[in-house]
Design a protein around this motif. Structure first.
Motif, PDB file in Angstrom:
ATOM      1  N   GLU A 249     -10.715  -3.950  -1.757  1.00 45.35           N
ATOM      2  CA  GLU A 249      -9.304  -4.335  -1.766  1.00 45.35           C
ATOM      3  C   GLU A 249      -9.146  -5.808  -1.399  1.00 45.35           C
ATOM      4  OE1 GLU A 249      -6.292  -3.284   1.424  1.00 45.35           O
ATOM      5  OE2 GLU A 249      -5.725  -1.848  -0.164  1.00 45.35           O
TER       6      GLU A 249
ATOM      7  N   ASN B 134      -3.469  -3.453  -9.826  1.00 50.32           N
ATOM      8  CA  ASN B 134      -4.281  -2.799  -8.802  1.00 50.32           C
ATOM      9  C   ASN B 134      -5.034  -3.880  -8.029  1.00 50.32           C
ATOM     10  OD1 ASN B 134      -6.119  -1.281  -7.294  1.00 50.32           O
ATOM     11  ND2 ASN B 134      -6.482   0.181  -8.948  1.00 50.32           N
ATOM     12  N   ARG B 135      -4.969  -3.836  -6.703  1.00 51.23           N
ATOM     13  CA  ARG B 135      -5.607  -4.867  -5.879  1.00 51.23           C
ATOM     14  C   ARG B 135      -7.061  -4.546  -5.538  1.00 51.23           C
ATOM     15  NH1 ARG B 135      -3.964  -5.264  -1.163  1.00 51.23           N
ATOM     16  NH2 ARG B 135      -2.411  -3.608  -0.907  1.00 51.23           N
ATOM     17  N   ILE B 136      -7.593  -3.511  -6.128  1.00 52.61           N
ATOM     18  CA  ILE B 136      -9.012  -3.204  -5.940  1.00 52.61           C
ATOM     19  C   ILE B 136      -9.811  -3.971  -6.990  1.00 52.61           C
ATOM     20  CG2 ILE B 136     -10.764  -1.405  -5.842  1.00 52.61           C
ATOM     21  CD1 ILE B 136      -8.664  -1.229  -3.633  1.00 52.61           C
TER      22      ILE B 136
ATOM     23  N   ASN C  66       0.857  -1.187   0.000  1.00 51.75           N
ATOM     24  CA  ASN C  66       0.000   0.000   0.000  1.00 51.75           C
ATOM     25  C   ASN C  66       0.889   1.232   0.000  1.00 51.75           C
ATOM     26  OD1 ASN C  66      -1.821  -2.190   1.507  1.00 51.75           O
ATOM     27  ND2 ASN C  66      -3.171  -0.648   0.596  1.00 51.75           N
TER      28      ASN C  66
ATOM     29  N   SER D 253      -3.227   0.615  -4.008  1.00 52.92           N
ATOM     30  CA  SER D 253      -3.142  -0.771  -3.539  1.00 52.92           C
ATOM     31  C   SER D 253      -2.454  -1.577  -4.632  1.00 52.92           C
ATOM     32  CB  SER D 253      -4.537  -1.330  -3.252  1.00 52.92           C
ATOM     33  OG  SER D 253      -5.176  -0.601  -2.230  1.00 52.92           O
TER      34      SER D 253
END
Length: 355
Positions: free
Chosen positions: A137, A130-132, A109, A114
Motif C-alpha cells: 500500500e 487502487n493504492r496497492i 481506506n 485502499s
C-alpha cells in the motif's frame, strides 16, 4: 489577460500552500522499486508537462479524512453540488467537489479497499485508483505538474509520476505501470443521498484552512474560452461540457447527457464489446455486457426512492455500481470509464461520439 491569469495561478498557489498542517513525502524502504524522482525518461512528451505552480504537495492530498452523516452534510452541501460516490458493501461514501477542488486527491481506506479518489478540477475528471502497488500500500500526492491541463499524481513509495486520465505511470521507476481502476459514480448531492441515504460524506474539517464551497478558478467550469494552460481543443462539442467516456486502450467513446436523458438506457457497441449506458440529467454510468446480458432489453427505473437505476425484461434490478438490488440476474460489470470535460477526452484518446 496574461497578467490576470498569472495573478490567478499565484493566488491559487498561495492558498494551496497555506495550511494548518504539513504533509511530508515518506518513502517505504521495503517497496519493490527504487525512488527515481530525477528520471528524465517520460512516456509522454516532456515538453508538454507543465509546472502548475504549487510544487509537490503544494496542493495537499488528504489521508484517512473525517466523515459525517448525510443529515450533517446537508447543512453544507446544496442538492445541486456535485459529489463523487463510492460503495463497498454497506460502507457508502461521498466526496464533494467543493473539497476535491482544493485537495484533488483523497487517500482513503474502506474496509479492505485502499482507495485513491483522484480529481482534477481543470479537466473535471474523477477517477478511483487502487493504492496497492507491487503488493504494497502507498498513498498518492499532487505533484504540481500538469499534462494537457490534467492532474499528474505521484506515489509516495517511489516518487513516480502518473497521468490521471491515462491511468498509468509516465515517469519514474514504475514507468508504464497501470493503475487498477476502482468504480466511482459522479452525480449531484440530491441524487446521491436519495440513492444511498445512509451515505457518509467527506467532512470539511480537514485540518487545512480552505474556503470550501468557493470555487478557486473563477468561471473556468462554464467558460469555454477560459483555459489556464494550453491544451488541444476539439470543437465537436462545447469544450467544458461534461461527458461520460468509455475507455478501451488508446480509444474512447463519449456520451452526452442529452443521449441518456431521452433514452434512459442505451445499448451500444465499441471496439468489439457491448455496453449499457444508463442515466438521466444528473448522472451517467456504463457497464460492459456479457453474452447473456446482451440479449436482454433494459429500462431506466430510477425514481429517487431506491438505489435501483435499471431493470431488464426478467425483472432484475441493478444499482449504479452494477450490484443486483432485486431479482436473480448476475452483477453488471462496470466499464473502464469516467466523467470529464469534453476537451480532456480527445486530448488523450482517439475519441468517438455516440450518435
Amino acid at each position: 489577460m496574461k497578467n490576470m491569469l498569472f495573478l490567478l495561478v499565484c493566488g491559487i498557489f498561495l492558498l494551496s500552500c497555506s495550511s494548518s498542517s504539513t504533509q511530508e513525502t515518506e518513502q517505504n524502504p521495503d517497496f519493490q522499486g527504487s525512488p527515481n524522482p530525477s528520471s528524465n525518461e517520460w512516456s509522454i512528451p516532456v515538453s508538454e508537462v507543465l509546472d502548475g505552480g504549487p510544487g509537490r504537495d503544494g496542493i495537499p492530498a488528504l489521508e484517512n479524512p473525517n466523515f459525517v452523516a448525510a443529515e450533517d452534510a446537508s447543512a453544507v452541501l446544496r442538492d445541486t453540488d456535485l459529489i463523487i460516490g463510492f460503495k463497498n458493501g454497506n460502507d457508502i461514501r461521498a466526496y464533494p467537489h467543493i473539497i476535491l477542488d482544493w485537495h484533488e486527491i483523497v487517500n482513503d481506506n474502506i474496509n479492505d479497499v485502499s482507495l485513491a479518489v483522484t480529481y482534477c478540477p481543470l479537466t473535471g475528471t474523477g477517477i478511483g485508483w487502487n493504492r496497492i502497488l507491487n503488493g504494497r500500500e502507498t498513498t498518492f500526492g499532487v505533484s504540481g505538474l500538469l499534462y494537457q491541463t490534467n492532474l499528474v499524481p505521484f506515489d509516495r513509495a517511489t516518487l513516480s509520476n502518473w497521468s490521471q486520465i491515462l491511468n498509468e505511470s509516465v515517469n519514474g521507476s514504475l514507468l508504464g505501470e497501470k493503475a487498477e481502476l476502482i468504480p466511482l459514480v459522479e452525480t449531484d448531492w440530491g441524487t446521491w443521498k436519495s440513492m444511498f441515504p445512509t451515505t457518509k460524506v467527506l467532512s470539511i474539517i480537514t485540518g487545512f484552512s480552505r474556503t470550501y464551497g468557493i470555487y478557486p478558478y473563477r468561471d473556468y467550469r462554464t467558460n469555454n474560452d477560459f483555459f489556464i494552460f494550453p491544451t488541444p481543443k476539439d470543437d465537436r462539442l462545447p469544450l467544458k461540457e461534461r461527458v461520460h467516456a468509455i475507455i478501451d486502450n488508446g480509444d474512447a467513446k463519449a456520451y452526452r447527457f442529452a443521449d441518456v436523458e431521452s433514452l434512459g438506457a442505451i445499448k451500444d457497441s465499441f471496439r468489439g464489446k457491448d455496453y449499457l449506458v444508463v442515466g438521466n440529467s444528473e448522472f451517467m454510468v456504463s457497464f460492459e455486457l456479457n453474452g447473456s446480458q446482451n440479449t436482454s432489453q433494459f429500462e431506466f427505473v430510477f425514481d429517487g426512492n431506491s438505489e435501483a437505476i435499471v431493470q431488464d425484461t426478467n425483472g432484475t434490478q441493478w444499482n449504479a455500481f452494477g450490484e443486483v438490488v432485486s431479482g436473480s440476474g448476475s452483477p453488471l460489470k462496470v466499464s473502464s470509464s469516467f466523467m470529464g470535460y469534453w476537451f480532456s477526452i480527445p486530448a488523450f484518446y482517439e475519441t468517438f461520439l455516440y450518435e
